[in-house]
Write an enzyme that holds these catalytic residues in place. Structure first.
Site, PDB file in Angstrom:
ATOM      1  N   ILE A  16      40.762   0.947  32.320  1.00  0.00           N
ATOM      2  CA  ILE A  16      41.947  -0.105  32.562  1.00  0.00           C
ATOM      3  C   ILE A  16      43.040   0.567  31.817  1.00  0.00           C
ATOM      4  O   ILE A  16      43.867   0.566  32.433  1.00  0.00           O
ATOM      5  CB  ILE A  16      41.541  -1.216  32.021  1.00  0.00           C
ATOM      6  CG1 ILE A  16      40.307  -2.230  32.570  1.00  0.00           C
ATOM      7  CG2 ILE A  16      42.682  -2.434  31.975  1.00  0.00           C
ATOM      8  CD1 ILE A  16      39.880  -3.338  31.935  1.00  0.00           C
ATOM      9  N   ALA A  87      38.399   0.120  22.806  1.00  0.00           N
ATOM     10  CA  ALA A  87      37.231  -0.494  22.632  1.00  0.00           C
ATOM     11  C   ALA A  87      35.868   0.297  22.980  1.00  0.00           C
ATOM     12  O   ALA A  87      36.035   0.986  23.957  1.00  0.00           O
ATOM     13  CB  ALA A  87      37.356  -1.928  23.023  1.00  0.00           C
ATOM     14  N   THR A 139      38.320 -10.080  26.545  1.00  0.00           N
ATOM     15  CA  THR A 139      37.396 -10.326  27.663  1.00  0.00           C
ATOM     16  C   THR A 139      36.942 -11.805  27.747  1.00  0.00           C
ATOM     17  O   THR A 139      36.951 -12.611  26.704  1.00  0.00           O
ATOM     18  CB  THR A 139      35.922  -9.626  27.317  1.00  0.00           C
ATOM     19  OG1 THR A 139      34.956  -9.788  28.291  1.00  0.00           O
ATOM     20  CG2 THR A 139      35.649  -9.758  26.106  1.00  0.00           C
ATOM     21  N   ASP A 140      36.534 -12.134  29.050  1.00  0.00           N
ATOM     22  CA  ASP A 140      36.124 -13.668  29.170  1.00  0.00           C
ATOM     23  C   ASP A 140      34.677 -13.712  28.354  1.00  0.00           C
ATOM     24  O   ASP A 140      34.260 -14.923  28.321  1.00  0.00           O
ATOM     25  CB  ASP A 140      35.958 -14.023  30.834  1.00  0.00           C
ATOM     26  CG  ASP A 140      34.956 -13.269  31.286  1.00  0.00           C
ATOM     27  OD1 ASP A 140      34.414 -11.895  30.942  1.00  0.00           O
ATOM     28  OD2 ASP A 140      34.745 -13.291  32.663  1.00  0.00           O
ATOM     29  N   GLU A 141      33.989 -12.901  28.134  1.00  0.00           N
ATOM     30  CA  GLU A 141      32.662 -12.601  27.549  1.00  0.00           C
ATOM     31  C   GLU A 141      32.774 -13.465  26.075  1.00  0.00           C
ATOM     32  O   GLU A 141      31.554 -13.853  25.670  1.00  0.00           O
ATOM     33  CB  GLU A 141      32.152 -11.409  27.401  1.00  0.00           C
ATOM     34  CG  GLU A 141      31.957 -10.707  28.888  1.00  0.00           C
ATOM     35  CD  GLU A 141      30.830  -9.738  28.718  1.00  0.00           C
ATOM     36  OE1 GLU A 141      30.160  -9.609  27.980  1.00  0.00           O
ATOM     37  OE2 GLU A 141      30.796  -8.930  29.723  1.00  0.00           O
ATOM     38  N   TYR A 164      28.586  -6.752  22.005  1.00  0.00           N
ATOM     39  CA  TYR A 164      29.870  -6.565  22.411  1.00  0.00           C
ATOM     40  C   TYR A 164      30.530  -7.755  22.381  1.00  0.00           C
ATOM     41  O   TYR A 164      32.080  -7.524  21.943  1.00  0.00           O
ATOM     42  CB  TYR A 164      29.675  -5.927  23.800  1.00  0.00           C
ATOM     43  CG  TYR A 164      31.100  -5.942  24.496  1.00  0.00           C
ATOM     44  CD1 TYR A 164      32.183  -5.127  24.303  1.00  0.00           C
ATOM     45  CD2 TYR A 164      31.435  -6.810  25.681  1.00  0.00           C
ATOM     46  CE1 TYR A 164      33.265  -5.323  24.935  1.00  0.00           C
ATOM     47  CE2 TYR A 164      32.653  -7.040  26.281  1.00  0.00           C
ATOM     48  CZ  TYR A 164      33.492  -6.355  26.339  1.00  0.00           C
ATOM     49  OH  TYR A 164      34.545  -6.152  26.787  1.00  0.00           O
ATOM     50  N   LYS A 168      34.498  -8.409  20.245  1.00  0.00           N
ATOM     51  CA  LYS A 168      35.739  -8.611  20.883  1.00  0.00           C
ATOM     52  C   LYS A 168      35.991 -10.240  20.425  1.00  0.00           C
ATOM     53  O   LYS A 168      37.313 -10.290  20.054  1.00  0.00           O
ATOM     54  CB  LYS A 168      35.520  -8.775  22.461  1.00  0.00           C
ATOM     55  CG  LYS A 168      35.160  -7.393  22.962  1.00  0.00           C
ATOM     56  CD  LYS A 168      36.343  -6.467  22.979  1.00  0.00           C
ATOM     57  CE  LYS A 168      37.644  -6.772  23.541  1.00  0.00           C
ATOM     58  NZ  LYS A 168      38.660  -5.774  23.440  1.00  0.00           N
ATOM     59  N   ARG A 295      18.289  -7.580  31.123  1.00  0.00           N
ATOM     60  CA  ARG A 295      19.155  -7.242  29.793  1.00  0.00           C
ATOM     61  C   ARG A 295      19.015  -8.467  28.790  1.00  0.00           C
ATOM     62  O   ARG A 295      19.050  -9.597  29.289  1.00  0.00           O
ATOM     63  CB  ARG A 295      20.926  -7.429  30.167  1.00  0.00           C
ATOM     64  CG  ARG A 295      21.548  -7.181  29.053  1.00  0.00           C
ATOM     65  CD  ARG A 295      23.160  -7.374  29.747  1.00  0.00           C
ATOM     66  NE  ARG A 295      23.711  -6.178  30.262  1.00  0.00           N
ATOM     67  CZ  ARG A 295      25.064  -5.836  30.665  1.00  0.00           C
ATOM     68  NH1 ARG A 295      25.876  -7.055  30.634  1.00  0.00           N
ATOM     69  NH2 ARG A 295      25.273  -5.132  31.257  1.00  0.00           N
TER      70      ARG A 295
END
Ligand code: NAD
Ligand code: DAU
Length: 358
Positions: A16, A87, A139-141, A164, A168, A295
């Protein structure tokens, strides 16, 4: 446009970041863009080859955790804005090596925040304060996982579930803490899954494109039932540009595209496109699909409510998904050298030749 703005973009050699750096360098010739990137396995200066000689662009190889370097850069450049993308970004790697994510995503972010706090409060008169902005790309995560219904809004409580997303989420909290505690002007955006060219072929779509091309199995985790909301990377960078220039400090903006796909469905769609592009018999790429062990802690569904961004800043996604995916496939099929380079580590050599020996 303010012709004298100096912007620090971190992680500008990544997926990105490289799209964003290119956009800023070309769209704002009066800005000075400094790209700070450590060039991990995911950073690649070949992504920026076409703009590396531009007069308003410079590259610094370095770690955002290196406080001495970061302070020196602030001192030398007196940045007006920071857009922070550097990141560790891959969920599967975070499951194997969480500490790398803690170091870069948390410690690195605080290192940048400290430098901005120190230099901006020490060097600027109150009337120039509004020109400064620390923009954190997230992030949306961080919101965790959804069931079959509902959307993440900016008010959804954080519930990160992987190393992760936890790292974040920590960095988002720290960015907000610097706003509330030290009045540092900050903005955060939380975006859904990006796709497009220059994405490292460990992420689902470029991995699948590369494997299908090479007649290798395409690993689909679990039953492929997990859902992601896919957005073209150039729509993301357009949103970042808009938020950076028009967003309100202290606010958060969700970025998404109402484009939800089950993993197995997107892989079938991709297989059809690949059959056609490679001149293979219909159905042959789908035979490569290989359901593998899931996962650990795999979030079921992400979906973003981006109505705030749409209403307040008039942003909406512009790249039609199938068109964007076709274009992405074409790029990967036509850029074999780039793929070979990033999967062989050659890009590190490219860096040495271009920069170290100067
Ligand atoms: P990427 O992995 O492609 O690129 C990360 C870049 O950061 C690389 O160039 C790498 O060299 C650099 N970097 C890593 N550690 C560093 C360090 N310690 N110091 C300096 N540079 C370092 O990542 P991406 O997919 O382009 O994501 C960029 C940002 O956007 C990340 O913050 C990520 O969390 C966020 N984001 C990504 C997505 C997505 O779908 N890819 C979606 C939402 C948000
Ligand atoms: O939602 C935004 C996030 O999207 C970003 O913050 C992350 O940086 C980015 O990596 C991405 O995270 P995901 O985990 O969603 O992306 P990934 O491409 O790794 O996986 C997409 C989905 O596909 C996910 O449900 C896991 C699945 N998957 C992934 C791989 C690599 C597979 O089924 N097989 C695979 O081989």
């Amino acid at each position: 446009m303010n012709p004298k703005r100096k912007i620090l973009i971190t992680g500008g050699a990544g997926f990105i970041g490289s799209h964003l750096v290119r956009m800023f360098v070309k769209k704002y010739p009066g800005y000075r863009v400094v790209n700070l990137d450590k060039l991990t396995y995911a950073g690649n200066l070949a992504n920026l080859k076409d703009i590396e000689a531009e007069e308003n662009y410079s590259f610094v190889k370095g770690d955002i955790c290196d406080s001495i370097l970061v302070h020196k850069l602030f001192e030398e450049n007196n940045f007006d804005g920071v857009i922070h993308l550097a990141a560790e970004s891959h969920v599967d790697r975070s499951i194997v090596s969480p500490m790398d994510f803690v170091l870069t995503n948390i410690t690195g972010t605080v290192t940048l925040l400290n430098a901005a706090k120190q230099y901006w409060s020490a060097t600027i008169a109150p009337e120039r304060q509004k020109r400064k902005l620390f923009y954190h790309v997230s992030t949306d995560e961080v919101y965790g996982t959804l069931g079959k219904k509902g959307f993440f809004t900016e008010k959804t409580a954080y519930d990160p579930r992987s190393p992760y997303s936890s790292s974040k989420a920590s960095s988002d909290h720290l960015v907000r803490a610097y706003f509330h505690t030290y009045k540092l002007p900050v903005i955060i955006s939380n975006c859904s899954n990006n796709y497009g060219h220059y994405q490292f072929p460990e992420k689902l779509l470029p991995l699948a494109i590369n494997n299908i091309k090479n007649n290798k199995p395409v690993p689909v985790y679990g039953k492929g039932e997990n859902i992601r909301d896919w957005l073209h990377v150039e729509d993301h960078t357009r949103a970042i540009d808009l938020i950076f220039h028009k967003g309100v400090p202290g606010e958060t903006y969700n970025i998404g595209s109402n484009n939800e796909w089950k993993n197995i469905d997107i892989i079938f769609l991709l297989c059809g496109i690949m059959d056609r592009k490679l001149g293979r018999k219909a159905g042959s790429s789908a035979k490569l699909i290989n359901f593998v062990k899931d996962r650990p802690g795999h979030d079921l569904r992400y979906a973003i409510d981006f109505s705030k961004l749409k209403k307040n800043l008039k942003w909406k996604p512009s790249v039609p998904f199938r068109k964007g995916l076709e274009k992405t496939v074409d790029w990967y099929l036509n850029n074999e050298a780039w793929l070979a380079q990033v999967t062989s580590g050659e890009y590190v050599k490219y860096y040495d030749e271009q920069y170290v020996k100067r």
